[in-house]
Design an enzyme around this catalytic site. Sequence first.
Site, PDB file in Angstrom:
ATOM      1  N   ARG A 193      63.634  22.495  11.193  1.00  0.00           N
ATOM      2  CA  ARG A 193      64.741  22.432  11.837  1.00  0.00           C
ATOM      3  C   ARG A 193      64.636  21.148  13.286  1.00  0.00           C
ATOM      4  O   ARG A 193      63.000  20.972  13.687  1.00  0.00           O
ATOM      5  CB  ARG A 193      64.844  23.524  12.695  1.00  0.00           C
ATOM      6  CG  ARG A 193      66.423  23.787  13.100  1.00  0.00           C
ATOM      7  CD  ARG A 193      66.447  24.760  14.979  1.00  0.00           C
ATOM      8  NE  ARG A 193      65.553  24.991  15.531  1.00  0.00           N
ATOM      9  CZ  ARG A 193      65.389  25.732  16.449  1.00  0.00           C
ATOM     10  NH1 ARG A 193      66.923  26.424  16.317  1.00  0.00           N
ATOM     11  NH2 ARG A 193      65.350  25.548  17.604  1.00  0.00           N
ATOM     12  N   TYR A 205      68.193  23.446  25.323  1.00  0.00           N
ATOM     13  CA  TYR A 205      67.810  24.367  24.106  1.00  0.00           C
ATOM     14  C   TYR A 205      66.961  23.997  23.064  1.00  0.00           C
ATOM     15  O   TYR A 205      66.989  22.845  22.406  1.00  0.00           O
ATOM     16  CB  TYR A 205      69.307  25.171  23.706  1.00  0.00           C
ATOM     17  CG  TYR A 205      68.524  25.962  22.210  1.00  0.00           C
ATOM     18  CD1 TYR A 205      68.160  27.310  22.848  1.00  0.00           C
ATOM     19  CD2 TYR A 205      68.569  24.827  21.029  1.00  0.00           C
ATOM     20  CE1 TYR A 205      67.353  27.377  21.546  1.00  0.00           C
ATOM     21  CE2 TYR A 205      68.390  26.001  20.108  1.00  0.00           C
ATOM     22  CZ  TYR A 205      67.904  26.997  20.377  1.00  0.00           C
ATOM     23  OH  TYR A 205      67.516  28.196  19.229  1.00  0.00           O
ATOM     24  N   ASP A 254      70.368  22.649  14.888  1.00  0.00           N
ATOM     25  CA  ASP A 254      71.224  24.338  15.768  1.00  0.00           C
ATOM     26  C   ASP A 254      71.905  24.066  17.141  1.00  0.00           C
ATOM     27  O   ASP A 254      70.894  23.100  18.381  1.00  0.00           O
ATOM     28  CB  ASP A 254      70.256  25.392  16.406  1.00  0.00           C
ATOM     29  CG  ASP A 254      70.735  26.801  16.950  1.00  0.00           C
ATOM     30  OD1 ASP A 254      71.711  26.776  17.015  1.00  0.00           O
ATOM     31  OD2 ASP A 254      69.642  28.032  17.346  1.00  0.00           O
ATOM     32  N   HIS A 256      73.616  25.948  18.795  1.00  0.00           N
ATOM     33  CA  HIS A 256      73.601  27.460  19.683  1.00  0.00           C
ATOM     34  C   HIS A 256      75.081  27.019  20.543  1.00  0.00           C
ATOM     35  O   HIS A 256      74.715  28.164  22.091  1.00  0.00           O
ATOM     36  CB  HIS A 256      72.532  26.954  21.042  1.00  0.00           C
ATOM     37  CG  HIS A 256      71.375  27.920  20.914  1.00  0.00           C
ATOM     38  ND1 HIS A 256      71.416  28.683  22.134  1.00  0.00           N
ATOM     39  CD2 HIS A 256      71.169  28.573  20.121  1.00  0.00           C
ATOM     40  CE1 HIS A 256      70.412  30.287  21.691  1.00  0.00           C
ATOM     41  NE2 HIS A 256      70.165  29.494  20.549  1.00  0.00           N
ATOM     42  N   GLU A 280      73.886  24.780  12.424  1.00  0.00           N
ATOM     43  CA  GLU A 280      73.721  25.506  13.103  1.00  0.00           C
ATOM     44  C   GLU A 280      74.532  26.498  14.155  1.00  0.00           C
ATOM     45  O   GLU A 280      74.573  25.822  15.208  1.00  0.00           O
ATOM     46  CB  GLU A 280      72.694  26.546  12.951  1.00  0.00           C
ATOM     47  CG  GLU A 280      72.269  27.834  12.777  1.00  0.00           C
ATOM     48  CD  GLU A 280      71.098  28.235  14.313  1.00  0.00           C
ATOM     49  OE1 GLU A 280      70.375  27.933  13.553  1.00  0.00           O
ATOM     50  OE2 GLU A 280      70.517  28.956  14.644  1.00  0.00           O
ATOM     51  N   GLU A 306      73.857  34.283  13.984  1.00  0.00           N
ATOM     52  CA  GLU A 306      72.697  34.960  14.632  1.00  0.00           C
ATOM     53  C   GLU A 306      73.137  35.729  15.936  1.00  0.00           C
ATOM     54  O   GLU A 306      72.565  37.041  15.629  1.00  0.00           O
ATOM     55  CB  GLU A 306      72.149  33.988  15.375  1.00  0.00           C
ATOM     56  CG  GLU A 306      72.293  32.967  16.125  1.00  0.00           C
ATOM     57  CD  GLU A 306      70.711  32.673  16.931  1.00  0.00           C
ATOM     58  OE1 GLU A 306      70.386  31.555  15.662  1.00  0.00           O
ATOM     59  OE2 GLU A 306      70.995  31.968  17.729  1.00  0.00           O
ATOM     60  N   ARG A 327      73.783  33.650   9.023  1.00  0.00           N
ATOM     61  CA  ARG A 327      72.402  34.022   9.494  1.00  0.00           C
ATOM     62  C   ARG A 327      72.058  34.613  10.293  1.00  0.00           C
ATOM     63  O   ARG A 327      72.302  34.612  11.527  1.00  0.00           O
ATOM     64  CB  ARG A 327      72.135  32.470  10.241  1.00  0.00           C
ATOM     65  CG  ARG A 327      72.597  32.044  10.892  1.00  0.00           C
ATOM     66  CD  ARG A 327      72.277  30.363  11.237  1.00  0.00           C
ATOM     67  NE  ARG A 327      70.718  30.859  12.071  1.00  0.00           N
ATOM     68  CZ  ARG A 327      69.651  31.319  12.107  1.00  0.00           C
ATOM     69  NH1 ARG A 327      69.423  31.007  10.530  1.00  0.00           N
ATOM     70  NH2 ARG A 327      69.640  31.321  12.795  1.00  0.00           N
ATOM     71  N   GLU A 383      65.359  31.085   8.306  1.00  0.00           N
ATOM     72  CA  GLU A 383      63.813  30.572   9.086  1.00  0.00           C
ATOM     73  C   GLU A 383      62.513  31.643   9.140  1.00  0.00           C
ATOM     74  O   GLU A 383      62.312  33.095   9.239  1.00  0.00           O
ATOM     75  CB  GLU A 383      64.973  30.893  10.145  1.00  0.00           C
ATOM     76  CG  GLU A 383      64.419  30.682  12.066  1.00  0.00           C
ATOM     77  CD  GLU A 383      64.924  30.131  13.272  1.00  0.00           C
ATOM     78  OE1 GLU A 383      65.503  31.579  13.402  1.00  0.00           O
ATOM     79  OE2 GLU A 383      65.365  29.743  14.134  1.00  0.00           O
ATOM     80  N   TRP A 446      74.247  29.155  26.869  1.00  0.00           N
ATOM     81  CA  TRP A 446      73.000  28.669  26.752  1.00  0.00           C
ATOM     82  C   TRP A 446      72.819  28.349  24.680  1.00  0.00           C
ATOM     83  O   TRP A 446      72.654  28.094  24.139  1.00  0.00           O
ATOM     84  CB  TRP A 446      72.408  29.311  27.105  1.00  0.00           C
ATOM     85  CG  TRP A 446      70.356  28.859  26.699  1.00  0.00           C
ATOM     86  CD1 TRP A 446      69.352  28.005  26.926  1.00  0.00           C
ATOM     87  CD2 TRP A 446      69.778  29.766  25.233  1.00  0.00           C
ATOM     88  NE1 TRP A 446      68.604  28.117  26.755  1.00  0.00           N
ATOM     89  CE2 TRP A 446      68.702  28.951  25.952  1.00  0.00           C
ATOM     90  CE3 TRP A 446      70.229  31.238  25.462  1.00  0.00           C
ATOM     91  CZ2 TRP A 446      67.519  29.692  24.604  1.00  0.00           C
ATOM     92  CZ3 TRP A 446      68.820  30.637  24.299  1.00  0.00           C
ATOM     93  CH2 TRP A 446      67.420  30.925  24.081  1.00  0.00           C
TER      94      TRP A 446
HETATM   95  O1  KDG Z   1      66.869  35.411  21.644  1.00  0.00           O
HETATM   96  C1  KDG Z   1      67.729  34.055  21.136  1.00  0.00           C
HETATM   97  C2  KDG Z   1      66.246  33.329  20.258  1.00  0.00           C
HETATM   98  O2  KDG Z   1      66.133  33.973  19.188  1.00  0.00           O
HETATM   99  C3  KDG Z   1      67.519  31.747  19.884  1.00  0.00           C
HETATM  100  O3  KDG Z   1      67.716  31.643  20.596  1.00  0.00           O
HETATM  101  C4  KDG Z   1      67.035  31.524  18.474  1.00  0.00           C
HETATM  102  O4  KDG Z   1      68.839  29.958  17.870  1.00  0.00           O
HETATM  103  C5  KDG Z   1      67.838  30.475  17.549  1.00  0.00           C
HETATM  104  C6  KDG Z   1      67.339  29.840  16.642  1.00  0.00           C
HETATM  105  O5  KDG Z   1      68.182  29.736  15.345  1.00  0.00           O
HETATM  106  O6  KDG Z   1      66.481  30.627  16.150  1.00  0.00           O
HETATM  107 MG    MG Z   2      70.027  29.626  16.317  1.00  0.00          MG
END
Ligand code: KDG
Ligand code: MG
Length: 446
Positions: A193, A205, A254, A256, A280, A306, A327, A383, A446
């Site tokens: 990643r 991030y 990612d 996010h 992602e 997630e 995921r 991951e 975030w």
């Molecule tokens: O607690 C938040 C994290 O687990 C996250 O920011 C990690 O997005 C994440 C990832 O894909 O590993």
């Molecule tokens: Mg993530």
Amino acid sequence: MSSRSLGPGRRNFLKMAGAAALARPLIAGGTETSGTAERPRGLPPLKITDVRVIVTCPDRNYVVVKILTSEPGLYGVGDATLNGRELAVAADLKEHIAPLLIGRDPEQVEDIYQFLYRGSYWRSGPIQMTAIAGVDEALWDIKGKRAGMPVYQLLGGRTRIGALAYTHASGRDAVEVEDGVRRGIERGFKCVRAQVALPGLASTYGTSATKKSEEPAGMPETEIFEPSVYLRTVPKLFEHLRAKLGDEVELLHDTHEKLGPIEGARLARELEPYHLFFLEDLLRPEHKESFRVIRQHSTTPLAMGELFNSLWDCVPLIAEQLIDYIRCDLGHIGAISGARKVAALAEAFHVKTAWHGPGDVGPPTHAASVHLDVAIPNFGVQEMVFFPDETREVLPGGPFFRDGYVDVDDTPGLGTDVDEEKAKKYPYKRAYLPTARRKDGSVQDW
Ligand code: KDG
Ligand code: MG
């Protein structure tokens, strides 16, 4: 005592059969008890005698659930860590869930999952589902130890040699990220990643190399995000990586949950020439229908989930084939009992799994993910992280990495443990996830 020596061996099963015809009530005087009918079985009855909730901070905070049973030495260990809200989960476990578990049969893993999920009336949500995950992992651990088998055997046995794994690379610019990807490849990873800092913006991030914010100690850091800068920067990163690294390494990214639908569609489309393994979390978890916009515009494979906490969060994206990888985090979706239902649903719709595996969930959750990965038919990628020594000292065992794959060994149960004495050396420290704002000061996802 090693986990291999816990519980009676399989050769004792027959001896014990017959001694097991112990009558337990289905419903006693209006009190909820075991929900399933008594049946002939090969092992003596078992009861939960204690539920310990251990909060520790070896490198970062972890919440561990240790479930003890009436069989001397037989216990299970689960992880119930929710990054930044650890004590809320610990309180849920101690005050509300543990009293409900004492006296129950720990072998009734699905019934206990259903009882805690549906039986509480207040269902789902990250705090409750993280608490349930901790319990579920501990119960599968007990079941595996009792059977003398690793959990993946109880899930149907192996379908693959290991779980294809991905690691992270990040940097202040494309060259630093390229170096990070090269280090991942040298370590044996086939999938990496890649995240890059946004020029001119404080802290981004996924990029540890960027400047820390000026927030007072213990408070969340603030990152600054501007969609236009992000949308200009990320395609250039992947153009650079493909030019320098070629086509063989699988690259992931990612977002996010930071973009709107048309911005997400633009990014997915502009990344098409670089053939990502997946892109992602483009959108916030609330906006499942907006994935249609992205799908209509791009062939870049999409991953999401997630922040989902239940099977029903996953249904719209899977059933409409709006994503390619689901995921969820086993630690926040009720662990194996939650995630195996998601995996089975996904199998029917050409969707593969890519369970979330960051350092902020503990080794028992990583172990649970990999036991499921190696058993299910529609696994995609996993991951993974390498835990620091302090964490491994408190939470020993767990998956190992070899030649691009993460795997578990044949230790009965999940193959992880907790050292309660060592955990006491590392008391809880209040910590928050960062937050993000736009340049104008308004809150940004975030
Ligand atoms: O607690 C938040 C994290 O687990 C996250 O920011 C990690 O997005 C994440 C990832 O894909 O590993
Ligand atoms: Mg993530």
